[in-house]
Design an enzyme around this catalytic site. Structure first.
Site, PDB file in Angstrom:
ATOM      1  N   GLU A  80      12.243  11.561   1.120  1.00 22.68           N
ATOM      2  CA  GLU A  80      12.684  10.172   1.293  1.00 22.68           C
ATOM      3  C   GLU A  80      12.728   9.470  -0.062  1.00 22.68           C
ATOM      4  OE1 GLU A  80       9.830   7.252   2.696  1.00 22.68           O
ATOM      5  OE2 GLU A  80       8.541   8.880   3.365  1.00 22.68           O
ATOM      6  N   CYS A 114       8.211  10.404   6.308  1.00 27.92           N
ATOM      7  CA  CYS A 114       7.401  11.587   5.963  1.00 27.92           C
ATOM      8  C   CYS A 114       7.722  12.811   6.816  1.00 27.92           C
ATOM      9  CB  CYS A 114       5.920  11.241   6.094  1.00 27.92           C
ATOM     10  SG  CYS A 114       5.485   9.729   5.247  1.00 27.92           S
ATOM     11  N   THR A 156      -2.619   3.689  -1.513  1.00 27.40           N
ATOM     12  CA  THR A 156      -2.227   4.855  -0.710  1.00 27.40           C
ATOM     13  C   THR A 156      -0.959   5.516  -1.284  1.00 27.40           C
ATOM     14  OG1 THR A 156      -0.975   3.514   0.906  1.00 27.40           O
ATOM     15  CG2 THR A 156      -3.281   3.925   1.399  1.00 27.40           C
ATOM     16  N   SER A 206       1.825   0.676  11.276  1.00 31.95           N
ATOM     17  CA  SER A 206       2.112   2.094  10.995  1.00 31.95           C
ATOM     18  C   SER A 206       0.942   2.976  11.432  1.00 31.95           C
ATOM     19  CB  SER A 206       2.446   2.312   9.520  1.00 31.95           C
ATOM     20  OG  SER A 206       1.311   2.144   8.711  1.00 31.95           O
ATOM     21  N   HIS A 245      -0.491  15.006   8.744  1.00 24.19           N
ATOM     22  CA  HIS A 245       0.089  14.164   7.708  1.00 24.19           C
ATOM     23  C   HIS A 245      -1.023  13.206   7.267  1.00 24.19           C
ATOM     24  CE1 HIS A 245       2.383  11.327   5.509  1.00 24.19           C
ATOM     25  NE2 HIS A 245       2.227  10.361   6.405  1.00 24.19           N
ATOM     26  N   LYS A 254      -9.823   9.337  11.985  1.00 28.92           N
ATOM     27  CA  LYS A 254      -9.674   8.600  13.245  1.00 28.92           C
ATOM     28  C   LYS A 254      -8.742   9.350  14.206  1.00 28.92           C
ATOM     29  CE  LYS A 254     -10.342   4.036  11.267  1.00 28.92           C
ATOM     30  NZ  LYS A 254      -9.872   2.661  11.170  1.00 28.92           N
ATOM     31  N   ASN A 321      -1.036  10.006  -0.719  1.00 23.74           N
ATOM     32  CA  ASN A 321       0.083  10.311   0.161  1.00 23.74           C
ATOM     33  C   ASN A 321       1.176  11.033  -0.635  1.00 23.74           C
ATOM     34  OD1 ASN A 321       1.755  10.398   2.369  1.00 23.74           O
ATOM     35  ND2 ASN A 321       1.699   8.209   2.793  1.00 23.74           N
TER      36      ASN A 321
END
Ligand code: ACO
Length: 440
Positions: A80, A114, A156, A206, A245, A254, A321
């Site tokens: 991307e 992603c 991030t 998100s 991811h 989480k 990321n």
């Protein structure tokens, strides 16, 4: 037919410590390191672009595995990090192949946040399973520079690229009939401003979209596993390793806890859930947002997380990321970090998420020796050999990228010192926006 994957991962050699970034940004100590679960973050300046890092990844894949450039029949790129609205990164990579006389290679680029690398992977696998397959290998490249505007999302950020070789008779095989998918329309993260590299992002949304997509894929995957393997109550106990991811590893922690929550919802009779019965009265949406549910299952999941998830997170914690490359880097990290013997006949589940949104879950079995792949990856050694930079350096690099984005008639000013020997870098962008690359 057996489908397989060998992978090679590359990351920018420049990184910044998240603890130093906390001080620099003036946020409370622990916000990035504990709150987001990140240790270090890779970044790039204007000397590298998505094409230079993909050129490096594909070249090194050939050199390390001693594959001929003529043995490739399909090349797919998922990214991307768009630098051209028409010309694909794949077409630029063709320079590597055409000089060896190979111009017959299918595949172009795929974009959806992603998820593009996963779609590219599916295209490659589907080609090998189809009547169009000519017996040659496919290569899938997934890579991105994750870059955010100043603000809460910037810690991030990250950068990385993975190149994977897909063919038959290899040691890592896809399990048939289990793959699941969830897609929907969401405005959680998107890039509508083509004059900027930065996304428009609703960070909280998100995270919720990611968790919901996981729930959908996980339950569909488990239903298929139950049907195919004749398992009565399929769940985390049937999985040896999970790779996710990883925008930041706290979200991964989480999400793994959601796997247990979903097992709990599907199998009320299991005595291990006896103490949690009160969570059943919540609706799905209430439970998704409930701090109490989150805390209960994160606590319950602690040992499993350490055993089944953390081995795949070393690079994600230290790079940040990598958008399309993130989940594939986690898979490469499991291969690099866990011994070949311990991985024999083990099942690795992969969850891929791309905002907007597209998500899928699939699994692999390790059926042969992967020692040679682990040796080529050497992820820990390569992370340790990077160059430590300051938060000021990071900011200067991002400002430089911001200033030079979409510029023509331009020679990058970023130092060549940090480019590794054998890696490609951007030499110049000429008056017609044509980019040329050199190899150090
Ligand atoms: N010590 C320990 N923990 C702390 C501290 C501290 N000093 N300060 C804050 N925290 C915790 C918070 O309690 C919070 O924990 P929680 O997630 O359990 O609630 C966590 O750190 C993050 O703090 P917030 O204040 O919620 O963070 P903020 O709003 O500043 O931003 C966010 C976090 C939304 C993730 C932001 O970085 C972002 O937008 N990132 C980009 C979007 C993203 O990565 N989305 C994920 C999926 S989509 C994709 O891959 C792009």
């Amino acid at each position: 037919m057996v489908l397989s994957l060998s992978s090679f991962c590359l990351c920018s050699p420049q990184y910044v410590e998240q603890s130093a970034l906390e001080k620099f940004d003036g946020v409370s100590e622990g916000k990035y390191t504990i709150g987001l679960g990140q240790k270090k973050m890779a970044f790039v300046d204007d000397r590298e672009d998505i094409q230079s890092v993909c050129l490096t990844a594909v070249t090194k894949l050939h050199e390390k595995y001693k594959i001929s450039f003529n043995d490739i029949g399909r090349l797919e790129v998922g990214t991307e990090t768009i630098i051209d609205k028409s010309k694909s990164v794949k077409s630029t990579l063709m320079q590597l192949f055409s000089k060896h006389g190979n111009t017959e290679i299918e595949g172009v680029d795929t974009t959806n946040a992603c998820y593009g690398g996963t779609n590219a992977f599916f295209n490659a696998v589907n080609w090998i399973e189809s009547s169009s397959w000519d017996g040659r290998y496919a290569i899938v490249v997934a890579g991105d520079f994750a870059i955010y505007a100043q603000g809460s999302a910037r810690p991030t950020s990250g950068a990385g690229v993975v190149a994977m070789l897909i063919g038959k008779d290899a040691p890592i095989v896809i399990e048939r009939g289990l793959r699941s998918t969830h897609m929907e329309h969401a405005w959680d993260f998107y890039k509508p401003d083509l004059s900027s590299e930065y996304p428009t992002v609703d960070g909280k949304l998100s995270g919720i979209c990611y968790l919901r997509a996981f729930d959908k894929c996980y339950n569909r995957y488990m239903k298929r596993l139950g049907d195919i393997d004749n398992v009565q109550h399929p769940g985390v106990d049937n999985i040896d390793y999970f790779v996710f991811h990883s925008p930041y590893t706290k979200l991964v922690q989480k999400t793994y806890a959601r796997a247990l929550y979903n097992d709990f919802i599907r199998n009320a009779e299991d005595p291990r859930w006896a103490d949690y019965a009160h969570h059943r009265v919540l609706s799905y949406e209430e439970a998704l947002l409930s701090r109490d549910v989150e805390k209960t299952f994160v606590t319950h999941a602690k040992a499993g997380y350490a055993q089944k998830v953390e081995p795949g997170l070393l690079a994600a914690k230290q790079i940040g990321n990598m958008y399309t490359a993130s989940v594939w880097t986690c898979l490469a990290t499991v291969i690099s970090e866990v011994s070949s013997e311990d991985l024999q006949n083990k099942r690795v589940v992969l969850f891929s998420y791309g905002s907007g949104l597209a998500s899928s879950m699939l699994s692999f079995r390790i059926v042969g020796s992967i020692t040679h792949i682990a040796k080529h990856l050497s992820i820990r050694e390569r992370l340790d050999s990077r160059v430590l930079c300051t938060p000021q350096d990071f900011e200067i690099a991002l400002n430089l990228r911001e200033l030079t984005h979409s510029t023509k008639d331009y020679i990058p000013t970023g130092s060549l010192e940090h480019i590794n020997d054998g890696d490609f870098y951007l030499e110049k962008v000429d008056h017609m926006f044509r980019r040329t690359y050199l190899r150090k």
